[in-house]
Design an enzyme around this catalytic site. Sequence first.
Site, PDB file in Angstrom:
ATOM      1  N   ASN A 131      44.613  34.316  29.523  1.00 15.45           N
ATOM      2  CA  ASN A 131      44.048  34.469  28.176  1.00 15.45           C
ATOM      3  C   ASN A 131      44.944  33.927  27.064  1.00 15.45           C
ATOM      4  OD1 ASN A 131      45.835  36.517  28.731  1.00 15.45           O
ATOM      5  ND2 ASN A 131      44.718  38.064  27.564  1.00 15.45           N
TER       6      ASN A 131
ATOM      7  N   GLU B 274      52.657  43.697  32.509  1.00 19.50           N
ATOM      8  CA  GLU B 274      51.766  43.805  31.343  1.00 19.50           C
ATOM      9  C   GLU B 274      50.358  43.740  31.890  1.00 19.50           C
ATOM     10  OE1 GLU B 274      52.483  44.534  28.487  1.00 19.50           O
ATOM     11  OE2 GLU B 274      54.622  44.099  28.410  1.00 19.50           O
TER      12      GLU B 274
ATOM     13  N   CYS C 159      44.166  41.923  26.344  1.00 18.49           N
ATOM     14  CA  CYS C 159      44.430  43.150  27.096  1.00 18.49           C
ATOM     15  C   CYS C 159      44.526  44.382  26.198  1.00 18.49           C
ATOM     16  CB  CYS C 159      45.700  42.994  27.908  1.00 18.49           C
ATOM     17  SG  CYS C 159      47.070  42.470  26.898  1.00 18.49           S
TER      18      CYS C 159
ATOM     19  N   GLU D 297      57.812  43.862  26.526  1.00 19.84           N
ATOM     20  CA  GLU D 297      58.101  42.492  26.130  1.00 19.84           C
ATOM     21  C   GLU D 297      58.431  42.498  24.639  1.00 19.84           C
ATOM     22  OE1 GLU D 297      54.651  40.215  28.028  1.00 19.84           O
ATOM     23  OE2 GLU D 297      56.442  39.536  29.108  1.00 19.84           O
TER      24      GLU D 297
HETATM   25  O1  TXE Z   1      44.203  38.390  36.789  1.00 21.36           O
HETATM   26  P1  TXE Z   1      45.051  38.480  38.093  1.00 21.36           P
HETATM   27  P2  TXE Z   1      43.067  37.363  36.460  1.00 21.36           P
HETATM   28  C1  TXE Z   1      42.761  41.413  33.559  1.00 21.36           C
HETATM   29  C2  TXE Z   1      41.337  41.394  33.129  1.00 21.36           C
HETATM   30  C3  TXE Z   1      40.734  40.306  33.957  1.00 21.36           C
HETATM   31  C4  TXE Z   1      41.460  40.541  35.250  1.00 21.36           C
HETATM   32  C5  TXE Z   1      41.490  39.364  36.139  1.00 21.36           C
HETATM   33  O2  TXE Z   1      40.742  42.614  33.411  1.00 21.36           O
HETATM   34  O3  TXE Z   1      39.355  40.413  34.119  1.00 21.36           O
HETATM   35  O4  TXE Z   1      42.768  40.894  34.837  1.00 21.36           O
HETATM   36  O5  TXE Z   1      42.203  38.278  35.561  1.00 21.36           O
HETATM   37  C6  TXE Z   1      48.645  35.883  39.863  1.00 21.36           C
HETATM   38  N1  TXE Z   1      51.084  38.028  43.819  1.00 21.36           N
HETATM   39  N2  TXE Z   1      43.601  40.612  32.734  1.00 21.36           N
HETATM   40  O6  TXE Z   1      42.216  36.950  37.589  1.00 21.36           O
HETATM   41  O7  TXE Z   1      44.210  38.210  39.264  1.00 21.36           O
HETATM   42  C7  TXE Z   1      47.503  34.986  39.447  1.00 21.36           C
HETATM   43  O8  TXE Z   1      47.594  33.739  40.094  1.00 21.36           O
HETATM   44  C8  TXE Z   1      51.584  37.439  42.721  1.00 21.36           C
HETATM   45  C9  TXE Z   1      44.490  41.318  31.903  1.00 21.36           C
HETATM   46  O9  TXE Z   1      43.772  36.273  35.751  1.00 21.36           O
HETATM   47  O10 TXE Z   1      45.793  39.742  38.000  1.00 21.36           O
HETATM   48  C10 TXE Z   1      47.707  34.915  37.939  1.00 21.36           C
HETATM   49  O11 TXE Z   1      48.708  33.973  37.617  1.00 21.36           O
HETATM   50  N3  TXE Z   1      50.806  36.907  41.773  1.00 21.36           N
HETATM   51  C11 TXE Z   1      45.570  40.437  31.402  1.00 21.36           C
HETATM   52  C12 TXE Z   1      48.216  36.320  37.606  1.00 21.36           C
HETATM   53  O12 TXE Z   1      48.701  36.850  38.834  1.00 21.36           O
HETATM   54  C13 TXE Z   1      49.470  36.985  41.907  1.00 21.36           C
HETATM   55  C14 TXE Z   1      45.130  39.094  30.985  1.00 21.36           C
HETATM   56  C15 TXE Z   1      47.144  37.248  37.042  1.00 21.36           C
HETATM   57  O13 TXE Z   1      46.051  37.244  37.941  1.00 21.36           O
HETATM   58  C16 TXE Z   1      48.904  37.609  43.025  1.00 21.36           C
HETATM   59  C17 TXE Z   1      44.266  38.479  31.954  1.00 21.36           C
HETATM   60  C18 TXE Z   1      49.778  38.147  44.019  1.00 21.36           C
HETATM   61  N4  TXE Z   1      49.326  38.775  45.087  1.00 21.36           N
HETATM   62  C19 TXE Z   1      43.535  39.262  32.772  1.00 21.36           C
HETATM   63  N5  TXE Z   1      47.562  37.541  42.891  1.00 21.36           N
HETATM   64  C20 TXE Z   1      46.428  41.019  30.327  1.00 21.36           C
HETATM   65  N6  TXE Z   1      47.150  42.105  30.619  1.00 21.36           N
HETATM   66  O14 TXE Z   1      46.513  40.469  29.254  1.00 21.36           O
HETATM   67  C21 TXE Z   1      47.292  36.910  41.728  1.00 21.36           C
HETATM   68  N7  TXE Z   1      48.451  36.558  41.134  1.00 21.36           N
END
Ligand code: TXE
Length: 707
Positions: free
Chosen positions: A372, A469, A503, A681
């Site tokens: 995001n 986060e 978030c 952060e």
């Molecule tokens: O998050 P993911 P996504 C939330 C929001 C959204 C949901 C999914 O609810 O709908 O998360 O978003 C990496 N080991 N937020 O799909 O899957 C992945 O490649 C290590 C909140 O983006 O959690 C990416 O770079 N890394 C958030 C990162 O983790 C892994 C903002 C986040 O992916 C992994 C965006 C693993 N096993 C989404 N699996 C906020 N807090 O602002 C995935 N990744």
Amino acid sequence: MGPRSPVESRVSRRDSEDVRRKQLIDTTILVMAQVGFNATTLGLIAKQAGVSTGLVAHYFGDKDGLLEATLRSLASRLSRAAASRLRAASTPRARLQAVIDANLAPEEMDQQTGAVWLAFWGQAIHSDRLKRVQRIYQLRVLSNLRHALGQLAPPAEAERLAIIIAAIIDGLWLRTTLAASWSPSDAEAARRIAAGFVDSQLAASMEGYAMPSSPPVPAAPPLPRYPSWIGGRAAPDASAETFVTANPATGEAMAAIEIAGAAQLEAAISAARAGQRLWARMTGVERGRILRRVADILRARNDELAELETRDTGKPIQETRVVDVVSGADCLEYFAGLAGGITGESVDLGPSAMGYTRREPLGIVAGIGAWNYPLQIACWKSAPALACGNAMIFKPSELTPLTALKLGEIMTEAGVPDGVFNVLPGDGRTGGLLTAHPAIRKISLTGSVPTGKRVMAAAAETLKQVTLELGGKSPILVFEDADIENAVSGALLGNFYSAGEVCSNGTRVFVHRSIRERFLTRLLERTRKIVLGDPLDPATQMGALISEAHMEKVLGHIARGVAEGAKLLCGGERVTRGGLDRGYFVSPAIFDGCTDDQSIVREEIFGPVMAVLSFDTEEEVIARANATEFGLSAGVFTKDLARGHRVIAQLEAGTCWINTYNITPIELPFGGYKLSGLGRENSRAALDHYSQIKSVYVALTDVEAPY
Ligand code: TXE
């Protein structure tokens, strides 16, 4: 990530500083052209500019700093000129010509600019700092040429031609600039020679190849391919699997990205090890000076990076121009300033001993980003990490990898030593490799709660430190005495900024029953005016969601809300009119009549969906606001400040606001309670998460031993 930083008040101060810096750089160009490199001194420049030598030193440090800034300014002016010509060029051949024209433009060859460029190139032999700027500039020319040629010739041939054409441009520039008497028509002649040469080379290289002939076959041009950024350079791997990053507003594929695997990770680790040794040996002030330059470059390239971020995320350019890059630059500037002040303490242990502590880096750390706020997240993680003397390996989200790769180039351009900032694109598999690697001492993730749990569990194997986060379902409490207009503004910002993909959003809006009608009336009036459309249009206020899958998820939540009995007051539909059908647009949705048990009130939706709830008493609303497993943020709107503080103190959330929402200045810690995360952060607090303390006991007397 928080969407906004309080930038407005700082803009005028920064603007005037930027003007002063630019004046001094212009004067340096003038002085260098007149007296040459060696005779140029800070004193001379100060005199010419009519300021004190101290002021010049304040802005640039020493002569080296000033000269480097001047060279960077020349190089980035040239890059900007090339970028604008490239944007206007519609065919691959026109793009080649754009690179030639930018580099052989009369303004790059006139006697003054030519003399200054020549002085720099001569001096680069003796200065690593200048050499680095020169290398980046040359890489950029090569990459522009390679990109255009990739659509005209087979890959190996494109590579060969790019190198030859770059050399011809350099040669022609040199010959023309060194000519005894120079006139603008010389530049024109140089460009003609280069163009003729390119045409003859292209004709020869295409002989025997089945390239499109006239009439041209409309074939999709090959996608640019981006590899990892390791050790200060692109690290292509022809055998790597790739993924495609697309523009969510149009569905258009933008680039193929190489997925970093174990070999890239090992290469990044050894580059990081070497870079970190060097980096940690620098003083904090030296590191800070370099990080400050990263901030300066980010600011100078704000609009270009904002546009790239908009194309990659679907967020409106109206936002990315004033938030995403600016917030990243603010963060680098902030930690650049703190870097020199990272110290231990001395401890009085009585007359026979003394103690002191050292605050040392962890070594190699990793960052994993969400989609995001891609550039902002990359900066928020790497600025404190680098300020403390660590090396960073960053993995951007597979949905939005482009600006983090740019940040890699910018770090190198700014003088961050090779290996100190590396970018390994990829999906969860690459993230998993980072989390498991024993040489990585810390992992900082921004993402979903399930990924946070997985990362923490995996990090336990090697006892890495973790900062998480994660998501939220934050409350906004609007009391009966609140300024309604402000409260509505807060609710709109806290739900619809970045199409709700934030978030810290306050998606549960608790409104005191006595003002519910007034609040809803204004909320609806203002929501209906939100301009949804092409994210690149400056008038657009809400862009596309990140992907089709995510849009479906958001629409699914909305359908469930309706099915569970909440009243949809507006929006909540996919928007396809006016050419938006290729993208993933959803109109801002407001639900009224919500109850605490509905899924839209309990689950994070991460889209433009607001749930409005009513309450009667302070005690009741605090309990309901806290009845969630999340705890990222909370906001309170009231004119009674005593109540504001009293209520905030009872809310279980890490990042709170009174009478506003979602402002996240770098100076304040950002992070969550409960399932919303661990660690903080930004602010000084982030330094604790990227450093470790060494205690040293120093004996001042003989050792007393009973043996
Ligand atoms: O998050 P993911 P996504 C939330 C929001 C959204 C949901 C999914 O609810 O709908 O998360 O978003 C990496 N080991 N937020 O799909 O899957 C992945 O490649 C290590 C909140 O983006 O959690 C990416 O770079 N890394 C958030 C990162 O983790 C892994 C903002 C986040 O992916 C992994 C965006 C693993 N096993 C989404 N699996 C906020 N807090 O602002 C995935 N990744």
